[in-house]
Motif scaffolding. Structure first.
Motif, PDB file in Angstrom:
ATOM      1  N   ILE A 151       0.842  -1.200   0.000  1.00 24.81           N
ATOM      2  CA  ILE A 151       0.000   0.000   0.000  1.00 24.81           C
ATOM      3  C   ILE A 151       0.876   1.247   0.000  1.00 24.81           C
ATOM      4  O   ILE A 151       1.855   1.326   0.744  1.00 24.81           O
ATOM      5  N   PRO A 152       0.564   2.244  -0.831  1.00 23.35           N
ATOM      6  CA  PRO A 152       1.358   3.480  -0.842  1.00 23.35           C
ATOM      7  C   PRO A 152       1.420   4.148   0.526  1.00 23.35           C
ATOM      8  O   PRO A 152       0.498   4.029   1.336  1.00 23.35           O
ATOM      9  N   SER A 153       2.517   4.849   0.760  1.00 22.09           N
ATOM     10  CA  SER A 153       2.663   5.597   2.002  1.00 22.09           C
ATOM     11  C   SER A 153       1.811   6.863   1.953  1.00 22.09           C
ATOM     12  O   SER A 153       1.388   7.311   0.883  1.00 22.09           O
ATOM     13  N   LYS A 154       1.596   7.461   3.128  1.00 22.41           N
ATOM     14  CA  LYS A 154       0.846   8.716   3.167  1.00 22.41           C
ATOM     15  C   LYS A 154       1.603   9.825   2.450  1.00 22.41           C
ATOM     16  O   LYS A 154       0.994  10.727   1.865  1.00 22.41           O
ATOM     17  N   VAL A 155       2.936   9.769   2.490  1.00 24.51           N
ATOM     18  CA  VAL A 155       3.738  10.777   1.787  1.00 24.51           C
ATOM     19  C   VAL A 155       3.461  10.703   0.293  1.00 24.51           C
ATOM     20  O   VAL A 155       3.235  11.728  -0.374  1.00 24.51           O
ATOM     21  N   GLU A 156       3.486   9.482  -0.272  1.00 20.55           N
ATOM     22  CA  GLU A 156       3.165   9.311  -1.695  1.00 20.55           C
ATOM     23  C   GLU A 156       1.782   9.854  -1.989  1.00 20.55           C
ATOM     24  O   GLU A 156       1.572  10.601  -2.951  1.00 20.55           O
ATOM     25  N   ALA A 157       0.822   9.457  -1.168  1.00 14.75           N
ATOM     26  CA  ALA A 157      -0.573   9.822  -1.431  1.00 14.75           C
ATOM     27  C   ALA A 157      -0.796  11.324  -1.364  1.00 14.75           C
ATOM     28  O   ALA A 157      -1.578  11.880  -2.145  1.00 14.75           O
ATOM     29  N   HIS A 158      -0.124  11.995  -0.434  1.00 16.23           N
ATOM     30  CA  HIS A 158      -0.310  13.445  -0.315  1.00 16.23           C
ATOM     31  C   HIS A 158       0.426  14.208  -1.416  1.00 16.23           C
ATOM     32  O   HIS A 158       0.048  15.326  -1.764  1.00 16.23           O
ATOM     33  N   LEU A 159       1.487  13.609  -1.976  1.00 22.58           N
ATOM     34  CA  LEU A 159       2.229  14.263  -3.050  1.00 22.58           C
ATOM     35  C   LEU A 159       1.559  14.079  -4.407  1.00 22.58           C
ATOM     36  O   LEU A 159       1.593  14.964  -5.259  1.00 22.58           O
ATOM     37  N   VAL A 160       0.942  12.922  -4.620  1.00 20.81           N
ATOM     38  CA  VAL A 160       0.379  12.587  -5.928  1.00 20.81           C
ATOM     39  C   VAL A 160      -1.088  12.989  -5.931  1.00 20.81           C
ATOM     40  O   VAL A 160      -1.961  12.226  -5.516  1.00 20.81           O
ATOM     41  N   THR A 161      -1.351  14.196  -6.415  1.00 22.72           N
ATOM     42  CA  THR A 161      -2.677  14.788  -6.239  1.00 22.72           C
ATOM     43  C   THR A 161      -3.370  15.223  -7.525  1.00 22.72           C
ATOM     44  O   THR A 161      -4.467  15.770  -7.461  1.00 22.72           O
ATOM     45  N   ASN A 162      -2.743  15.001  -8.682  1.00 21.37           N
ATOM     46  CA  ASN A 162      -3.410  15.395  -9.921  1.00 21.37           C
ATOM     47  C   ASN A 162      -2.966  14.483 -11.062  1.00 21.37           C
ATOM     48  O   ASN A 162      -2.152  13.573 -10.862  1.00 21.37           O
ATOM     49  N   VAL A 163      -3.507  14.721 -12.234  1.00 23.88           N
ATOM     50  CA  VAL A 163      -3.271  13.843 -13.375  1.00 23.88           C
ATOM     51  C   VAL A 163      -1.784  13.775 -13.737  1.00 23.88           C
ATOM     52  O   VAL A 163      -1.236  12.693 -13.979  1.00 23.88           O
ATOM     53  N   VAL A 164      -1.117  14.910 -13.771  1.00 20.68           N
ATOM     54  CA  VAL A 164       0.303  14.937 -14.141  1.00 20.68           C
ATOM     55  C   VAL A 164       1.142  14.170 -13.128  1.00 20.68           C
ATOM     56  O   VAL A 164       2.003  13.350 -13.483  1.00 20.68           O
ATOM     57  N   LYS A 165       0.898  14.408 -11.856  1.00 22.74           N
ATOM     58  CA  LYS A 165       1.660  13.723 -10.815  1.00 22.74           C
ATOM     59  C   LYS A 165       1.370  12.227 -10.812  1.00 22.74           C
ATOM     60  O   LYS A 165       2.263  11.419 -10.536  1.00 22.74           O
ATOM     61  N   LYS A 166       0.144  11.858 -11.114  1.00 24.34           N
ATOM     62  CA  LYS A 166      -0.170  10.429 -11.187  1.00 24.34           C
ATOM     63  C   LYS A 166       0.569   9.765 -12.346  1.00 24.34           C
ATOM     64  O   LYS A 166       1.048   8.635 -12.229  1.00 24.34           O
ATOM     65  N   ALA A 167       0.673  10.456 -13.472  1.00 21.83           N
ATOM     66  CA  ALA A 167       1.410   9.917 -14.610  1.00 21.83           C
ATOM     67  C   ALA A 167       2.884   9.710 -14.253  1.00 21.83           C
ATOM     68  O   ALA A 167       3.481   8.680 -14.602  1.00 21.83           O
ATOM     69  N   ILE A 168       3.460  10.672 -13.551  1.00 23.04           N
ATOM     70  CA  ILE A 168       4.857  10.541 -13.121  1.00 23.04           C
ATOM     71  C   ILE A 168       4.989   9.397 -12.127  1.00 23.04           C
ATOM     72  O   ILE A 168       5.943   8.607 -12.181  1.00 23.04           O
ATOM     73  N   TRP A 169       4.027   9.276 -11.214  1.00 26.86           N
ATOM     74  CA  TRP A 169       4.051   8.207 -10.221  1.00 26.86           C
ATOM     75  C   TRP A 169       3.988   6.838 -10.899  1.00 26.86           C
ATOM     76  O   TRP A 169       4.729   5.916 -10.523  1.00 26.86           O
ATOM     77  N   VAL A 170       3.132   6.698 -11.911  1.00 23.50           N
ATOM     78  CA  VAL A 170       3.047   5.433 -12.648  1.00 23.50           C
ATOM     79  C   VAL A 170       4.374   5.138 -13.339  1.00 23.50           C
ATOM     80  O   VAL A 170       4.868   4.009 -13.329  1.00 23.50           O
ATOM     81  N   LEU A 171       4.967   6.154 -13.943  1.00 26.09           N
ATOM     82  CA  LEU A 171       6.248   5.977 -14.633  1.00 26.09           C
ATOM     83  C   LEU A 171       7.325   5.481 -13.668  1.00 26.09           C
ATOM     84  O   LEU A 171       8.178   4.674 -14.042  1.00 26.09           O
TER      85      LEU A 171
END
Length: 327
Positions: A151-171
């Motif tokens: 499960i992602p950490s709270k730090v990841e979840a709070h940083l990844v907050t929009n479409v662009v950031k989610k795309a980077i997170w997936v990458l």
């Protein structure tokens, strides 16, 4: 935020700010008992895959041979081959290691561990032994806060907050997947971790010495691109990311199961982790009424697209539960 809070976030079209919290046990143990009570013949599927050693050996040798053949290749050509070919091989080996973490190649656990270290070689980074430790906890304590490192950490979840950031997170999700346990729940390395490390370093150094840096770079690229914005990496999201608040685990019934040790049969796998991937489809065939009513996927690429583009879905879209006193 409980399930009600998550639904409110969905209705408002915004990303949730907390996980889904479940106050019941994970669903797989109870379903396993029900199925075995009604269909005891499922037990006949338990046990190792007799073809696992051969399948792993072929992929390892093919990938190492490809790396040596590319020792003088241009970087663009290497990247193209890594994405279109090598990524499938290395991701196949990653999921072979997943299979071996459940001792599904040999009845003797230590043989599975040795084969896992062998399967690890083209991946370039030692991970086989450590993966088993955390993955078995994921099965035993699915969703348990502070224990399940899937499960992602709270730090990841709070940083990844929009479409662009989610795309980077997936990458970059392979980095998050690998490094998350190191920071949140480090385990002291043992004999087997050091053995995994030394054998992997020996292979990496030999590859550079005899074939050059480009051969080694091809292996690392194959691992990296295969774990990011890649169809096979869709399973990281499809397995447990909650698109339906009433369902915790999701299966995928598409063609890439042929290359991924049928990890797409993920409800079936969590229900019966002692059944090899090559036989998981038989579980659904024997007890279809337990699986046909569950939401499932036919495209991992579509899952990645849905995850990135759906503004209500993000790293918080996972089911968590509080640890019991015994944990």
């Amino acid at each position: 935020m409980g399930r009600g809070g998550q639904r409110e976030a969905e209705e408002e079209g915004v990303m949730a700010t907390d996980f889904f919290w479940s106050y019941t046990d994970e669903p797989h143990a109870s379903r396993r008992r029900q199925i075995l009570s009604q269909y005891p013949q499922v037990k006949e599927l338990f046990g190792p895959d007799p073809w696992a050693f051969l399948k792993i050996t072929v992929v390892v040798l093919l990938q190492l041979w490809t790396a040596t053949a590319l020792h003088n290749a241009g970087w663009l050509k290497m990247l193209a081959i890594a994405y279109c070919f090598g990524s499938f091989l290395n991701h196949n080996l990653f999921l072979a290691i997943h299979e071996l973490s459940h001792n599904l190649a040999f009845s003797t656990p230590v043989y599975n561990r040795w084969l896992g270290i062998f399967a690890n070689l083209p991946i370039g980074v030692p991970m086989s032994v450590t993966f088993q430790k955390y993955h078995l906890e994921h099965h035993r304590f699915q969703g348990v806060d502070g224990i399940d490192m899937d499960i992602p950490s709270k730090v990841e979840a709070h940083l990844v907050t929009n479409v662009v950031k989610k795309a980077i997170w997936v990458l970059l999700q392979l980095f998050f997947y690998a490094l998350r346990p190191v920071f949140l729940k480090p385990k002291p390395p043992g004999y087997w971790e050091f053995l995994n490390l030394f054998i992997q370093i020996a292979l990496d150094v030999s590859m550079v010495y005899f074939c050059g840096w480009k051969s080694f770079a091809y292996l690392i690229l194959s691992t990296f691109v295969g774990g990011g914005m890649h169809p096979m990496a869709g399973h990281f999201i499809s397995e447990h990311y909650v698109f339906n608040p009433d369902q915790e685990t999701y299966s995928y019934y598409g063609p890439l199961n042929l290359l991924t040790w049928s990890v797409g049969y993920h409800n079936e796998h969590h229900d019966f982790p002692r059944i090899p991937g090559s036989k998981l489809h038989k579980v659904k065939g024997i007890a279809p009424e337990y699986y046909e009513g569950l939401e499932s996927y036919k495209s991992w690429s579509q899952v990645i697209y849905m995850y990135i583009m759906d503004r209500t879905v993000g790293p918080f879209s996972r089911m968590k539960r509080k640890p019991s006193k015994s944990e």
